[in-house]
Structure formats: C-alpha cells, structure tokens
Design an enzyme around this catalytic site. Structure first.
Site, short mmCIF file in Angstrom:
data_model
loop_
_atom_site.label_atom_id
_atom_site.label_comp_id
_atom_site.label_asym_id
_atom_site.label_seq_id
_atom_site.Cartn_x
_atom_site.Cartn_y
_atom_site.Cartn_z
N ASN A 288 42.45 75.74 72.89
CA ASN A 288 43.89 75.96 72.94
C ASN A 288 44.47 75.37 71.66
O ASN A 288 44.59 74.15 71.53
CB ASN A 288 44.45 75.25 74.19
CG ASN A 288 45.94 75.48 74.37
OD1 ASN A 288 46.60 76.05 73.51
ND2 ASN A 288 46.46 75.02 75.49
N HIS B 159 52.82 81.23 81.68
CA HIS B 159 51.97 80.50 82.64
C HIS B 159 51.13 81.47 83.49
O HIS B 159 50.72 81.14 84.59
CB HIS B 159 52.80 79.64 83.62
CG HIS B 159 53.60 78.55 82.99
ND1 HIS B 159 54.88 78.25 83.38
CD2 HIS B 159 53.30 77.67 82.01
CE1 HIS B 159 55.34 77.25 82.67
NE2 HIS B 159 54.39 76.88 81.82
N GLU C 268 43.72 76.16 84.09
CA GLU C 268 43.80 77.31 83.19
C GLU C 268 42.53 77.45 82.35
O GLU C 268 42.07 78.55 82.07
CB GLU C 268 45.03 77.18 82.29
CG GLU C 268 46.32 77.33 83.10
CD GLU C 268 47.54 76.72 82.44
OE1 GLU C 268 48.30 77.47 81.83
OE2 GLU C 268 47.73 75.50 82.53
N ARG D 127 43.16 80.42 74.40
CA ARG D 127 44.44 80.66 75.05
C ARG D 127 45.40 81.21 73.99
O ARG D 127 45.57 80.61 72.92
CB ARG D 127 45.00 79.36 75.60
CG ARG D 127 46.38 79.55 76.13
CD ARG D 127 47.00 78.25 76.55
NE ARG D 127 48.33 78.53 77.06
CZ ARG D 127 49.37 77.74 76.90
NH1 ARG D 127 49.25 76.61 76.24
NH2 ARG D 127 50.53 78.06 77.40
N ARG E 173 64.48 71.90 79.06
CA ARG E 173 65.04 73.25 78.93
C ARG E 173 66.02 73.53 80.05
O ARG E 173 65.79 73.13 81.19
CB ARG E 173 63.93 74.30 78.97
CG ARG E 173 63.13 74.37 77.69
CD ARG E 173 61.95 75.32 77.83
NE ARG E 173 60.70 74.62 77.61
CZ ARG E 173 59.50 75.11 77.89
NH1 ARG E 173 59.37 76.30 78.39
NH2 ARG E 173 58.43 74.39 77.65
#
Ligand code: ADP
Length: 401
Positions: free
Chosen positions: A7, A180, A385, A91, A241
């Site tokens: 990643n 996601h 993941e 990823r 956020r």
C-alpha cells in the site's frame, strides 16, 4: 505461493508478506518518510523481534529495494531468496468506471490508472510509483491491482448519479464512486459466514468507521449504495472530515470568510468532523473519555457522529426494503463499545436488540453483539483489506498460470 501486499502512499509504503497456502502472515511493516531525511523502515517478522532501521530512502524504488533486503536478511528475514515472491498485490484507491474488479498489471492497466490521476490526485500517483518500483526491482514478478472503488461498481444508476446536469457525468464522470470497497467486500463475506447464511440472500449495512468512515448497503452480495461519493468527503461525519452538508455552505463560507477554494477544501477535509465540534481532536477514544468526564462539546460531537450514522443505516434499510444485519468494522467500529451502543440502542424500531455483555467483549474474531432473539442482527467483523488483496492476487495469478 508467497504474495507481497503493498500500500504505497506519497511518503510511505506499508507491506505484508503472505504465505497463501495457510493464509499466514510472514512479515508486516512499513517504510515512512520516503524522500525526507531520516526515513524509517519498521519490519515485523512473524515470531521474531521487530526491527527499526533509519536511513536515507529518497524514492519508492529504494524503499522496495530496502524491503527486499530486509525480507531476505539472514537474521531478520523470512525468505531464503527473493525468488520466493510469486506475486505482488497493490492497493489502488481509484479505479474509476474502468475497473470493476481486481486485475493483473499490464501496460494498458497502467495507462488507465494514470488517466484516473485526475480523480484521485493524492492517492493514485503514489500507487503507480509503488508499481513502478516493484517492476524495477522484481521485473519477472506478476503484479495485481486491487481498487477501493471496484466493489461499488455494482451500484445502480439511481444510487451513483447526482441530480445535477447529466453533461457533468458524461464529460467529467462526476458520480458517486465510493471507497473502502475492499473492506466492505471482505466484512460482508465474513458476516455471511458468521450469520451462517449465503451472502446472496442477505441485506446488510456495513459500517467501516475509522479515521475515514463510510457505510454501504449490500444486497445479495453486491454494493447497492455507499456513503462516500466522488471523493471520500461525502457521507458520515468523520475524524476531521465533515461528511454531508448543504453544498451552498461552500460559496456562502467563501464569501463571508473570504476564503479560497483550497482553504474551504482544507477546512472540510482536515478541520471539520469530530475535531471541529469537540475542539479536542479526531480520535474517538479522546472524545469518549472527555464526554465521560463531562465535556459538553465532546458529547455533542459524539451525538452528532452516532446520529448521522443511524440516519444512514435507516436510509439504507429503506433503500434495500429490508435489513438482516448491520456490521461494524475498522478502528472505531471494532473498538468503540460506546459508539456501537449509541447506534444500536436507538435502532430498536428496526428490530435490533443489543446484548450489552457481548458488546463489551474485546476480540479479534467476528462476533454477534445483538441478542439471539434480535430480529436484525448486529455484528463486529474485524476488517482485513490486506488479506483480501492477497486473495485476489493469488486467484488472478493462479488463473494466469
Ligand atoms: P484508518 O481510517 O486510518 O485506517 P483505523 O481504521 O485504524 O483508521 O481507525 C483509527 C481510529 O479508530 C482512531 O482514530 C480512533 O478514533 C479509533 N479507535 C481505535 N481504537 C479505539 C478504541 N479503543 N475506542 C474508540 N476508538 C478507537
């Protein structure tokens, strides 16, 4: 088969090395501060002591070289030779509309990922640097890309289009992509196993709530809707956020506060959410601690966060015309007893009955937190993941052989 999962970020590179015969992790680690002084390599070989190395790592090519060196190191290594690595899985955040599933890296695939830089300017370029760095260091090894957006490509038009002029979709591909995806995909499969029912028969809402947070409505094993949109800013309230707001707030604030577009963008992405309301920080642990100590702003932040999450669960139950289970995952979802309680306790109307003792259990296993009689089940499923990236890579490389 040995698979390296990577990643790559702009200044970091996280990795996990899998033995796919047993799906066991041989090593995990990360390189941080790539391109800065005093880069750090943290390597955690299974069953051995963690190694920390500080050196100068100016680019991703050097980072991958260092990674190979440590994986084959006679003391800290886990491989006898680098030839043991059969494939690398990456990823990649944005696959646009081009990638509906994971795929082997070819020249055309790389060209397409580059074309999508526009949609994910912060994330896709470093992923490409990771791919190029592996190509340089391990030219013979097949590579696979796994996209955060791919799982959500099954959404119907009524979920993914925005009610704005269609020309914007046609010209610029402005639409909901969702993120996601690898996590929503993984936890929905695990949830079906825990529920003991075929995924194809289930209506699920998966809540991936970490620093970034998104919900997905998963019907018959496919993503039907998700809360993040063109970018990962839409949807749930997050650590820093804002999530959903009236779009008119943007020009209104720019005008009143004399802010530039970049400043408003930064406000909504980095200075909003839990942090803005609590005035404490973006970490749910700190919020709950302060709330328990009587801090009113922390309580307000917590209430807004959980209320907005409940609203999405309700909307998705309506969207799918039914609900079998809700699934909590990621940092907050897997660990915050208080968040799960606040969400589930206020969803009794939907048939969710929380089992308080089960909710308190700390475990790395997928588990129920609802009572046995609960009509709609609530589960915690730890996400993984990297494992899903490793599985996709394994499968695609096997098919190619
Ligand atoms: P990312 O989105 O960066 O992958 P994670 O999924 O690891 O993040 O989630 C990180 C967040 O999880 C932290 O910011 C913190 O708010 C939350 N978290 C971790 N442990 C706990 C805990 N025990 N209680 C509440 N929140 C937690």
């Amino acid at each position: 088969m040995i698979i390296l999962v990577m990643n790559a970020g702009s200044s970091s590179l996280k990795y996990q090395l899998y033995n796919m015969e047993e799906e066991s992790v041989l090593a995990t680690g990360r390189v941080e501060r790539i391109g800065m002084d005093a880069s750090i390599l943290v390597h955690e070989p299974a069953g051995k002591q963690e190694v920390n190395e500080v050196s100068e790592i100016l680019d991703h090519v050097t980072a991958v070289r260092k990674l190979i060196e440590i994986l084959t190191h006679k003391e800290y290594g886990v491989l006898a030779s680098i030839k043991e690595i059969n494939a690398v899985g990456h990823r990649v955040v944005h696959g646009g509309e081009s990638f509906k599933q994971s795929t082997l890296v070819t020249d055309d695939v790389k060209k397409e990922i580059r074309r999508l830089f526009d949609l994910a300017p912060l994330h896709n370029p470093p992923a490409m640097m990771g791919i190029a760095a592996v190509e340089y260091n391990l030219p013979e090894v097949p590579q696979v890309v796994v996209f955060d957006t791919a799982f959500h490509q099954s959404m119907p038009q009524e979920s993914f289009l925005y009610p704005i002029p269609m020309v914007l979709y046609r010209r610029h591909k402005i639409r909901r992509y969702g993120f996601h995806g690898t996590s929503h995909d993984y936890v929905s499969k695990q949830a079906a196993i825990t529920l003991g029912k075929p995924l194809e028969s289930l209506k699920l809402v998966t809540c991936h709530i970490g620093n970034g947070a998104s919900c997905a409505a998963i019907m018959n094993g496919k993503s039907f809707d998700t809360s993040m949109g063109l970018t990962p800013l839409e949807g749930l309230m997050m650590g820093t956020r804002s999530g959903d707001l009236d779009p008119a707030i943007v020009p209104f604030t720019m005008n009143k506060e004399e802010l530039t577009l970049n400043e408003v963008n930064s406000m909504l992405n980095k200075h909003s959410g839990l942090q803005a309301i609590s005035g404490i920080g973006s970490d749910m642990r700190e919020i709950v601690e302060a709330m328990d100590a009587g801090d009113k702003q922390a309580k307000l932040a917590f209430d807004m966060y959980t209320y907005r999450l409940r609203k999405y669960i309700g909307a998705y139950a309506a969207g799918m015309n039914g609900l079998d289970a809700i699934v909590f995952t990621a940092g907050v979802g897997e660990n915050s007893v208080a968040v799960r309680k606040a969400v589930c306790e206020n969803l009794t109307f939907f048939g969710i009955e929380l089992d308080e003792a089960r909710n308190e259990v700390r475990s790395k296993e997928a588990r129920f937190i609802s009572t046995d009689d609960s009509r709609v089940k609530a589960l915690v499923v730890p996400t993984n993941e990297e494992l899903l990236i490793a599985r996709d890579t394994y499968q695609l490389v096997q098919e190619e052989r």
